[in-house]
Design an enzyme around this catalytic site. Structure first.
Site, PDB file in Angstrom:
ATOM      1  N   ASP A  10       0.843  -1.194   0.000  1.00 34.55           N
ATOM      2  CA  ASP A  10       0.000   0.000   0.000  1.00 34.55           C
ATOM      3  C   ASP A  10       0.879   1.246   0.000  1.00 34.55           C
ATOM      4  OD1 ASP A  10      -2.421  -1.434  -0.013  1.00 34.55           O
ATOM      5  OD2 ASP A  10      -2.238  -1.827   2.121  1.00 34.55           O
ATOM      6  N   LYS A  47       0.735  -7.714  -3.192  1.00 33.52           N
ATOM      7  CA  LYS A  47      -0.628  -7.263  -3.531  1.00 33.52           C
ATOM      8  C   LYS A  47      -0.574  -5.784  -3.889  1.00 33.52           C
ATOM      9  CE  LYS A  47      -4.033  -6.237  -0.437  1.00 33.52           C
ATOM     10  NZ  LYS A  47      -4.693  -4.987  -0.868  1.00 33.52           N
ATOM     11  N   ASP A  74      -5.595  -6.253  -6.571  1.00 37.50           N
ATOM     12  CA  ASP A  74      -6.776  -6.178  -5.699  1.00 37.50           C
ATOM     13  C   ASP A  74      -7.657  -4.996  -6.121  1.00 37.50           C
ATOM     14  OD1 ASP A  74      -8.500  -6.304  -3.512  1.00 37.50           O
ATOM     15  OD2 ASP A  74      -7.056  -5.457  -2.096  1.00 37.50           O
ATOM     16  N   LYS A  76     -11.112  -5.423  -7.005  1.00 36.95           N
ATOM     17  CA  LYS A  76     -12.500  -5.687  -6.573  1.00 36.95           C
ATOM     18  C   LYS A  76     -13.540  -5.212  -7.592  1.00 36.95           C
ATOM     19  CE  LYS A  76     -11.371  -5.206  -1.617  1.00 36.95           C
ATOM     20  NZ  LYS A  76     -10.048  -4.547  -1.597  1.00 36.95           N
ATOM     21  N   LEU A  77     -13.531  -5.826  -8.766  1.00 39.15           N
ATOM     22  CA  LEU A  77     -14.459  -5.408  -9.814  1.00 39.15           C
ATOM     23  C   LEU A  77     -15.913  -5.712  -9.442  1.00 39.15           C
ATOM     24  CD1 LEU A  77     -11.684  -5.415 -11.278  1.00 39.15           C
ATOM     25  CD2 LEU A  77     -12.899  -6.030 -13.351  1.00 39.15           C
ATOM     26  N   HIS A  78     -16.818  -4.828  -9.854  1.00 37.65           N
ATOM     27  CA  HIS A  78     -18.247  -5.001  -9.581  1.00 37.65           C
ATOM     28  C   HIS A  78     -19.012  -4.145 -10.583  1.00 37.65           C
ATOM     29  CE1 HIS A  78     -21.627  -4.883  -6.262  1.00 37.65           C
ATOM     30  NE2 HIS A  78     -22.043  -5.381  -7.416  1.00 37.65           N
ATOM     31  N   ASP A  79     -19.588  -4.793 -11.615  1.00 32.97           N
ATOM     32  CA  ASP A  79     -20.331  -4.052 -12.646  1.00 32.97           C
ATOM     33  C   ASP A  79     -21.199  -5.080 -13.384  1.00 32.97           C
ATOM     34  OD1 ASP A  79     -21.115  -2.133 -14.628  1.00 32.97           O
ATOM     35  OD2 ASP A  79     -19.215  -1.079 -14.328  1.00 32.97           O
ATOM     36  N   ILE A  80     -21.828  -4.680 -14.480  1.00 35.34           N
ATOM     37  CA  ILE A  80     -22.642  -5.658 -15.211  1.00 35.34           C
ATOM     38  C   ILE A  80     -21.707  -6.705 -15.825  1.00 35.34           C
ATOM     39  CG2 ILE A  80     -24.551  -4.068 -15.672  1.00 35.34           C
ATOM     40  CD1 ILE A  80     -23.428  -3.749 -18.537  1.00 35.34           C
ATOM     41  N   PRO A  81     -22.221  -7.925 -16.036  1.00 37.87           N
ATOM     42  CA  PRO A  81     -21.346  -9.017 -16.484  1.00 37.87           C
ATOM     43  C   PRO A  81     -20.511  -8.698 -17.713  1.00 37.87           C
ATOM     44  CG  PRO A  81     -23.469  -9.896 -15.817  1.00 37.87           C
ATOM     45  CD  PRO A  81     -23.599  -8.407 -15.751  1.00 37.87           C
ATOM     46  N   ASN A  82     -21.102  -8.056 -18.706  1.00 33.66           N
ATOM     47  CA  ASN A  82     -20.368  -7.785 -19.935  1.00 33.66           C
ATOM     48  C   ASN A  82     -19.167  -6.858 -19.694  1.00 33.66           C
ATOM     49  OD1 ASN A  82     -20.090  -7.928 -22.851  1.00 33.66           O
ATOM     50  ND2 ASN A  82     -20.756  -5.788 -22.855  1.00 33.66           N
ATOM     51  N   THR A 137     -14.622  -6.109   5.336  1.00 32.87           N
ATOM     52  CA  THR A 137     -14.499  -6.175   6.800  1.00 32.87           C
ATOM     53  C   THR A 137     -14.994  -4.883   7.450  1.00 32.87           C
ATOM     54  OG1 THR A 137     -12.167  -5.694   6.401  1.00 32.87           O
ATOM     55  CG2 THR A 137     -12.690  -7.912   7.098  1.00 32.87           C
ATOM     56  N   ARG A 199      -1.702  -9.761  12.354  1.00 29.20           N
ATOM     57  CA  ARG A 199      -0.823  -8.971  13.229  1.00 29.20           C
ATOM     58  C   ARG A 199       0.025  -9.928  14.053  1.00 29.20           C
ATOM     59  NH1 ARG A 199      -2.185  -5.900  10.174  1.00 29.20           N
ATOM     60  NH2 ARG A 199      -3.051  -3.808  10.360  1.00 29.20           N
ATOM     61  N   GLN A 208      -7.862  -2.571  11.801  1.00 33.90           N
ATOM     62  CA  GLN A 208      -8.490  -3.877  11.566  1.00 33.90           C
ATOM     63  C   GLN A 208      -9.345  -4.241  12.782  1.00 33.90           C
ATOM     64  OE1 GLN A 208      -8.519  -5.391   8.826  1.00 33.90           O
ATOM     65  NE2 GLN A 208      -6.614  -5.121   7.697  1.00 33.90           N
ATOM     66  N   ARG A 229       0.977  -3.520   6.948  1.00 36.49           N
ATOM     67  CA  ARG A 229       1.792  -2.725   7.872  1.00 36.49           C
ATOM     68  C   ARG A 229       2.721  -3.521   8.788  1.00 36.49           C
ATOM     69  NH1 ARG A 229      -3.414   0.660   9.184  1.00 36.49           N
ATOM     70  NH2 ARG A 229      -4.238  -1.357   8.489  1.00 36.49           N
TER      71      ARG A 229
HETATM   72  O1  C5P Z   1      -1.734  -3.129   6.758  1.00 35.03           O
HETATM   73  P1  C5P Z   1      -2.696  -4.292   6.824  1.00 35.03           P
HETATM   74  O2  C5P Z   1      -2.012  -5.599   7.177  1.00 35.03           O
HETATM   75  O3  C5P Z   1      -3.917  -4.009   7.661  1.00 35.03           O
HETATM   76  O4  C5P Z   1      -3.173  -4.446   5.318  1.00 35.03           O
HETATM   77  C1  C5P Z   1      -4.151  -5.367   4.906  1.00 35.03           C
HETATM   78  C2  C5P Z   1      -4.392  -5.244   3.429  1.00 35.03           C
HETATM   79  O5  C5P Z   1      -5.490  -6.083   3.081  1.00 35.03           O
HETATM   80  C3  C5P Z   1      -4.774  -3.831   2.974  1.00 35.03           C
HETATM   81  O6  C5P Z   1      -4.253  -3.650   1.659  1.00 35.03           O
HETATM   82  C4  C5P Z   1      -6.275  -3.864   2.938  1.00 35.03           C
HETATM   83  O7  C5P Z   1      -6.818  -2.965   2.008  1.00 35.03           O
HETATM   84  C5  C5P Z   1      -6.538  -5.313   2.513  1.00 35.03           C
HETATM   85  N1  C5P Z   1      -7.859  -5.851   2.872  1.00 35.03           N
HETATM   86  C6  C5P Z   1      -8.314  -5.901   4.190  1.00 35.03           C
HETATM   87  N2  C5P Z   1      -9.559  -6.411   4.467  1.00 35.03           N
HETATM   88  C7  C5P Z   1     -10.328  -6.867   3.476  1.00 35.03           C
HETATM   89  C8  C5P Z   1      -9.889  -6.837   2.153  1.00 35.03           C
HETATM   90  C9  C5P Z   1      -8.627  -6.309   1.897  1.00 35.03           C
HETATM   91  O8  C5P Z   1      -7.596  -5.506   5.097  1.00 35.03           O
HETATM   92  N3  C5P Z   1     -11.505  -7.402   3.766  1.00 35.03           N
END
Ligand code: C5P
Length: 251
Positions: A10, A47, A74, A76-82, A137, A199, A208, A229
């Site tokens: 990130d 990622k 990452d 996260k696509l979300h739209d009409i199927p086509n 989340t 963590r 989180q 992180r």
């Molecule tokens: O820094 P950290 O370990 O919290 O990063 C977690 C990564 O996972 C971030 O890029 C965050 O956007 C991603 N992510 C998440 N929870 C989700 C989906 C993706 O923390 N449900």
């Protein structure tokens, strides 16, 4: 099945990303050479999220692939199927290793995503994994009920979305490590669980909500842990990354 530790890069731009990975990889390569050439060899799985991709474009994927990293894109696509099918074809052409959609788009959209991705990746021997986000989340049951008008417990919703993803032919889902066992029970052991929220010390969670250590995630049956992180902001990233591998993969 290929379990792995995925580092969430990130960072704001390519420079920062490459600088970080250079540091991690150079030192790690030395460690690998000294110890055992087969242990942990290879570049970390990374990622790339929306911020970095929108800032830098496809060149960031190309650059990291050329440097030998596996890439989970990452977006996260979300739209009409086509639309999703066509967009996925483009992503497949980049040679990504993993990419995702929102399961909320429905089974038809997920099937279209898979078709598009496989068309785009036709020239690659190793086919990319396609996974689905079940519920973010950041969404809790109050949001489910009050805003989305979904009057079911979160665990049931997550399980159903995972089953939908499986029916659409997807490889797995992004979920909390707390949900991994339930999803494996519903969708089978081969269905991948990719779990952020990791963590070393479960009392320091940043933003989180529910976190597990790499060892706990292993125990819970996660297939891939996504760690940001705890590695990228660590004083000694190489030690943090090695610890993740040791605790989650045993190597
Ligand atoms: O820094 P950290 O370990 O919290 O990063 C977690 C990564 O996972 C971030 O890029 C965050 O956007 C991603 N992510 C998440 N929870 C989700 C989906 C993706 O923390 N449900």
């Amino acid at each position: 099945m290929g379990k792995d530790v995925i580092i969430a890069c990130d960072f704001k731009n390519t420079d920062e990303t490459v600088k970080f990975l250079d540091r991690l990889t150079r030192i790690r390569d030395e460690v690998v050479r000294c110890d055992d050439i087969t242990v942990g060899a290879g570049r970390p799985y990374v990622k790339i999220g929306m911020e970095l991709f929108y800032a830098e474009g496809p060149v960031i994927v190309k650059k990291l692939k050329e440097r030998g990293h596996k890439v989970f894109l990452d977006l996260k696509l979300h739209d009409i199927p086509n639309t999703v099918k066509k967009a996925m074809t483009v992503l497949g052409e980049y040679g990504v290793d993993m990419v995702n959609v929102h399961a909320a788009g429905g089974i038809e959209m997920m099937k279209a995503a898979k078709e598009g991705l496989m068309l785009g990746a036709a020239r690659y021997a190793d086919k990319p994994k396609l996974i689905a986000v079940t519920q973010l989340t950041s969404t809790d049951e109050a949001t489910l009920r009050g805003q989305l008008l979904i009057d079911r417990p979160m665990a049931e919703v997550v399980r159903q979305y995972a089953l939908n993803a499986k029916e659409a032919g997807l490889d797995g889902v992004v979920c909390s490590a707390f949900e991994a066992a339930d999803i494996h029970e519903a969708c089978g052991e081969d269905f991948l669980t990719v779990t952020p929220g990791i963590r070393f010390d479960t009392s320091s969670a940043d933003d989180q909500k529910r976190v597990m250590t790499p060892a706990q995630a292993k125990e819970a049956g996660s297939d891939y842990i996504v760690v940001g992180r705890p590695v990228t902001a660590a004083e000694k990233p190489i030690d943090a990354y090695s610890r993740c591998r040791e605790d989650f993969l045993g190597r």
